[in-house]
Design a protein around this motif. Structure first.
Motif, mmCIF file in Angstrom:
data_model
loop_
_atom_site.group_PDB
_atom_site.id
_atom_site.type_symbol
_atom_site.label_atom_id
_atom_site.label_comp_id
_atom_site.label_asym_id
_atom_site.label_seq_id
_atom_site.Cartn_x
_atom_site.Cartn_y
_atom_site.Cartn_z
ATOM 1 N N HIS A 109 0.827 -1.203 0.000
ATOM 2 C CA HIS A 109 0.000 0.000 0.000
ATOM 3 C C HIS A 109 0.865 1.258 0.000
ATOM 4 O O HIS A 109 2.037 1.224 0.357
ATOM 5 N N ASP A 110 0.250 2.379 -0.385
ATOM 6 C CA ASP A 110 0.983 3.622 -0.578
ATOM 7 C C ASP A 110 0.862 4.539 0.633
ATOM 8 O O ASP A 110 -0.112 4.475 1.389
ATOM 9 N N LEU A 111 1.870 5.426 0.775
ATOM 10 C CA LEU A 111 1.963 6.247 1.976
ATOM 11 C C LEU A 111 2.489 7.631 1.621
ATOM 12 O O LEU A 111 3.418 7.766 0.818
ATOM 13 N N ILE A 112 1.886 8.664 2.226
ATOM 14 C CA ILE A 112 2.387 10.036 2.137
ATOM 15 C C ILE A 112 2.714 10.495 3.550
ATOM 16 O O ILE A 112 1.859 10.480 4.430
ATOM 17 N N ILE A 113 3.972 10.891 3.763
ATOM 18 C CA ILE A 113 4.436 11.378 5.068
ATOM 19 C C ILE A 113 4.749 12.863 4.937
ATOM 20 O O ILE A 113 5.600 13.248 4.118
ATOM 21 N N VAL A 114 4.062 13.682 5.717
ATOM 22 C CA VAL A 114 4.309 15.126 5.695
ATOM 23 C C VAL A 114 4.782 15.548 7.082
ATOM 24 O O VAL A 114 4.037 15.425 8.061
ATOM 25 N N ALA A 115 6.009 16.019 7.157
ATOM 26 C CA ALA A 115 6.566 16.538 8.410
ATOM 27 C C ALA A 115 6.547 18.059 8.362
ATOM 28 O O ALA A 115 6.119 18.672 7.378
ATOM 29 N N ASP A 116 7.022 18.688 9.411
ATOM 30 C CA ASP A 116 7.091 20.148 9.479
ATOM 31 C C ASP A 116 7.973 20.521 10.667
ATOM 32 O O ASP A 116 8.496 19.635 11.366
ATOM 33 N N VAL A 117 8.130 21.815 10.897
ATOM 34 C CA VAL A 117 8.892 22.265 12.054
ATOM 35 C C VAL A 117 8.236 21.720 13.317
ATOM 36 O O VAL A 117 7.001 21.614 13.397
ATOM 37 N N GLN A 118 9.048 21.327 14.277
ATOM 38 C CA GLN A 118 8.576 20.729 15.527
ATOM 39 C C GLN A 118 7.893 19.375 15.289
ATOM 40 O O GLN A 118 6.976 18.994 16.017
ATOM 41 N N SER A 119 8.333 18.651 14.276
ATOM 42 C CA SER A 119 7.763 17.323 14.025
ATOM 43 C C SER A 119 8.106 16.382 15.177
ATOM 44 O O SER A 119 9.177 16.469 15.784
ATOM 45 N N SER A 120 7.208 15.473 15.451
ATOM 46 C CA SER A 120 7.393 14.532 16.552
ATOM 47 C C SER A 120 8.411 13.464 16.182
ATOM 48 O O SER A 120 8.712 13.222 15.002
ATOM 49 N N ASP A 121 8.923 12.803 17.193
ATOM 50 C CA ASP A 121 9.870 11.703 16.966
ATOM 51 C C ASP A 121 9.209 10.563 16.210
ATOM 52 O O ASP A 121 9.868 9.847 15.447
ATOM 53 N N LEU A 122 7.907 10.385 16.410
ATOM 54 C CA LEU A 122 7.192 9.298 15.736
ATOM 55 C C LEU A 122 7.229 9.477 14.221
ATOM 56 O O LEU A 122 7.549 8.532 13.479
ATOM 57 N N ILE A 123 6.923 10.675 13.755
ATOM 58 C CA ILE A 123 6.937 10.941 12.318
ATOM 59 C C ILE A 123 8.356 10.827 11.778
ATOM 60 O O ILE A 123 8.582 10.276 10.681
ATOM 61 N N ARG A 124 9.332 11.313 12.528
ATOM 62 C CA ARG A 124 10.724 11.232 12.097
ATOM 63 C C ARG A 124 11.185 9.772 11.974
ATOM 64 O O ARG A 124 11.895 9.412 11.027
ATOM 65 N N GLU A 125 10.779 8.937 12.919
ATOM 66 C CA GLU A 125 11.199 7.533 12.882
ATOM 67 C C GLU A 125 10.570 6.788 11.704
ATOM 68 O O GLU A 125 11.211 5.942 11.083
ATOM 69 N N ILE A 126 9.324 7.119 11.396
ATOM 70 C CA ILE A 126 8.687 6.491 10.227
ATOM 71 C C ILE A 126 9.426 6.900 8.959
ATOM 72 O O ILE A 126 9.680 6.073 8.068
ATOM 73 N N ALA A 127 9.805 8.188 8.873
ATOM 74 C CA ALA A 127 10.541 8.662 7.701
ATOM 75 C C ALA A 127 11.909 7.993 7.599
ATOM 76 O O ALA A 127 12.359 7.646 6.496
ATOM 77 N N ILE A 128 12.572 7.804 8.738
ATOM 78 C CA ILE A 128 13.884 7.143 8.725
ATOM 79 C C ILE A 128 13.756 5.725 8.174
ATOM 80 O O ILE A 128 14.602 5.260 7.393
ATOM 81 N N GLU A 129 12.705 5.022 8.554
ATOM 82 C CA GLU A 129 12.490 3.667 8.046
ATOM 83 C C GLU A 129 12.273 3.662 6.537
ATOM 84 O O GLU A 129 12.501 2.650 5.874
ATOM 85 N N CYS A 130 11.855 4.810 6.005
ATOM 86 C CA CYS A 130 11.611 4.921 4.562
ATOM 87 C C CYS A 130 12.794 5.545 3.830
ATOM 88 O O CYS A 130 12.688 5.857 2.633
ATOM 89 N N GLY A 131 13.911 5.757 4.524
ATOM 90 C CA GLY A 131 15.121 6.220 3.868
ATOM 91 C C GLY A 131 15.372 7.709 3.932
ATOM 92 O O GLY A 131 16.292 8.198 3.262
ATOM 93 N N ALA A 132 14.575 8.473 4.716
ATOM 94 C CA ALA A 132 14.747 9.921 4.814
ATOM 95 C C ALA A 132 15.015 10.307 6.264
ATOM 96 O O ALA A 132 14.308 9.858 7.173
ATOM 97 N N ASP A 133 16.020 11.149 6.468
ATOM 98 C CA ASP A 133 16.415 11.560 7.810
ATOM 99 C C ASP A 133 16.270 13.072 7.929
ATOM 100 O O ASP A 133 17.041 13.834 7.339
ATOM 101 N N PHE A 134 15.260 13.539 8.689
ATOM 102 C CA PHE A 134 15.037 14.969 8.873
ATOM 103 C C PHE A 134 16.087 15.544 9.823
ATOM 104 O O PHE A 134 16.685 14.822 10.631
ATOM 105 N N ASP A 135 16.304 16.853 9.711
ATOM 106 C CA ASP A 135 17.271 17.537 10.570
ATOM 107 C C ASP A 135 16.938 17.276 12.032
ATOM 108 O O ASP A 135 15.781 17.360 12.445
#
Length: 436
Positions: A109-135
């Motif tokens: 299934h498909d997924l769209i992840i939208v982060a922003d300033v003050q993003s939570s650790d949960l969203i950041r960890e999901i992005a890391i699992e998908c190959g993207a590492d936020f500041d």
């Protein structure tokens, strides 16, 4: 008891609704769960959601911490796509968590992840699992003192205008995006070990990631073109993921905003956000770049039926039909780089398939002079397209004892040697016996 027939009729009427889900034959018949921090996002980002609805998607809006939300029921997924517009959520409600979202993707299934300033650790960890590492700095934003947008509003130069798009018509469509895209948010880097994730919109060489309200005392962790603003990933099971660091990028305000790059006198009436995000959403939800292969066939040259076994040195024909989903129908896929392998431990034959322009790819070749269990293999991987992996197994046998030629051309020197030796023996015997 009188109510039983009515309940049965109601359940039968609900069957088409329940069955309205993703199908390889109609990839756009899909239900999408949209998780938000605040239901006000439904109206502030309505233009984006309206675009999805107009293309046939059934959107289900839920608060991210709703205790009743669930991705599946009785082992069956209720949705075919998931949109996370909840950058600050610390934990999801119901049965949804990081593991269940990753399982959702692993199920195709498909997924769209939208982060922003003050993003939570949960969203950041999901992005890391998908190959993207936020500041890592939660207050960091992408800053560009050269390519910031709308120079009359000096500010801190966090509203940037970028037109560094990926060069791929299948991902962003054939129509050129004339206006720069407005972005205000957090940047991310890509995991170099993950070859499946790539940038779709990147920052300029002058950009860097830092806290705009703090003095920069050390070199920024992210800088230049290494900063990705929007990235996508296509998993090996063809599930697609969009990763973005700005929630406002999807908003009606930026969709309708005028745009002008600093040091550029050209002012455009509308930013490229709407076109860019609508086009990339078509790719994420398989309206483009979705391939299917049918009618895989092989047979001996001059015959039509598929044999159970080939013989070494047989001439054979291989064909397959490949089509691409255009959002409404399947159209012939035309390319010149589709190849087939005749494979046993390693490819003995590698041939490029020729296309007739109507979706049919075919080629002919001779079975190698090696017997064993072979496979016809097509492994087609191209940027932006779903992966095709086709395999058919077929044994290859040697000649039977009665199938060899009576006289083999390659053995003529040996035949000549044998007969010349016999002739020489008779001649020597005659001369030895009768010559005095």
């Amino acid at each position: 008891m009188a109510r039983s027939p009515l309940i049965l009729v109601a359940l039968i009427c609900l069957i088409p609704i329940v069955c309205h889900s993703f199908s390889p034959e109609s990839p756009t018949s899909r239900r999408i769960l949209v998780l938000v921090d605040d239901l006000a996002i439904k109206s502030s980002h309505s233009l984006y959601f309206k675009s999805l609805s107009s293309r046939g998607y059934d959107l289900d809006f839920k608060l991210a911490d709703d205790p009743k939300i669930s991705l599946q029921r009785y082992g069956q997924y209720l949705y075919d796509g998931l949109v996370l517009f909840c950058p600050t959520v610390d934990h999801f409600g119901g049965s949804i968590d990081q593991a269940s979202i990753l399982d959702f993707v692993d199920s195709g299934h498909d997924l769209i992840i939208v982060a922003d300033v003050q993003s939570s650790d949960l969203i950041r960890e999901i992005a890391i699992e998908c190959g993207a590492d936020f500041d890592e700095d939660p207050a960091a934003m992408v800053i560009d003192h050269i390519n910031y947008a709308n120079p009359e509003n000096e500010g801190d130069h966090t509203m940037i205008a970028s037109d560094n798009f990926v060069k791929s018509d299948v991902i962003l469509g054939s129509a050129k995006i004339e206006a720069p895209v407005l972005f205000q948010g957090i940047g991310h880097s890509l995991n170099p070990a993950n070859s499946l994730v790539f940038k779709v919109l990147s920052a300029s060489p002058a950009a860097y990631s830092a806290n705009p309200k703090a003095k920069l005392s050390n070199p920024p962790a992210l800088s230049g073109s290494d900063i990705s603003l929007v990235s996508v990933m296509q998993a090996r099971n063809n599930a697609r993921i969009l990763i973005c660091g700005s929630l406002s990028m999807f908003s009606n305000r930026l969709f309708r905003s005028e745009v002008q790059k600093a040091r550029d006198s050209t002012r455009l009436e509308k930013s490229g956000n709407e076109q860019f995000l609508n086009e990339i959403s078509k790719w994420v939800f398989h309206e483009r770049g979705h391939l299917k292969a049918i009618n895989v066939r092989h047979h001996k040259s001059g015959e039509e039926d598929e044999p159970a076994v080939y013989r070494i040195n047989d001439d054979l024909e291989y064909s397959v039909e490949i089509y691409e989903w255009t959002g409404t129908s399947w159209e012939p896929y035309v390319a010149d780089d589709v190849q087939v392998q005749f494979f046993m431990m390693s490819p003995y034959v590698l041939k490029t398939l020729s296309s007739n322009g109507k979706g049919l790819y075919s080629t002919t070749f001779k079975v190698p002079d090696v017997y064993g269990v072979f496979q016809f293999k097509v492994e087609y991987e191209k940027l932006g397209y779903t992966t095709l992996s086709l395999s058919k197994q077929i044994p290859v046998r040697p000649f039977r004892h009665n199938e060899y030629e009576r006289f083999i051309t390659a053995a003529y020197p040996y035949y000549g040697a044998a007969f010349s030796m016999m002739a020489g023996f008779f001649l020597f015997s005659f001369l030895h016996l009768y010559n005095k």
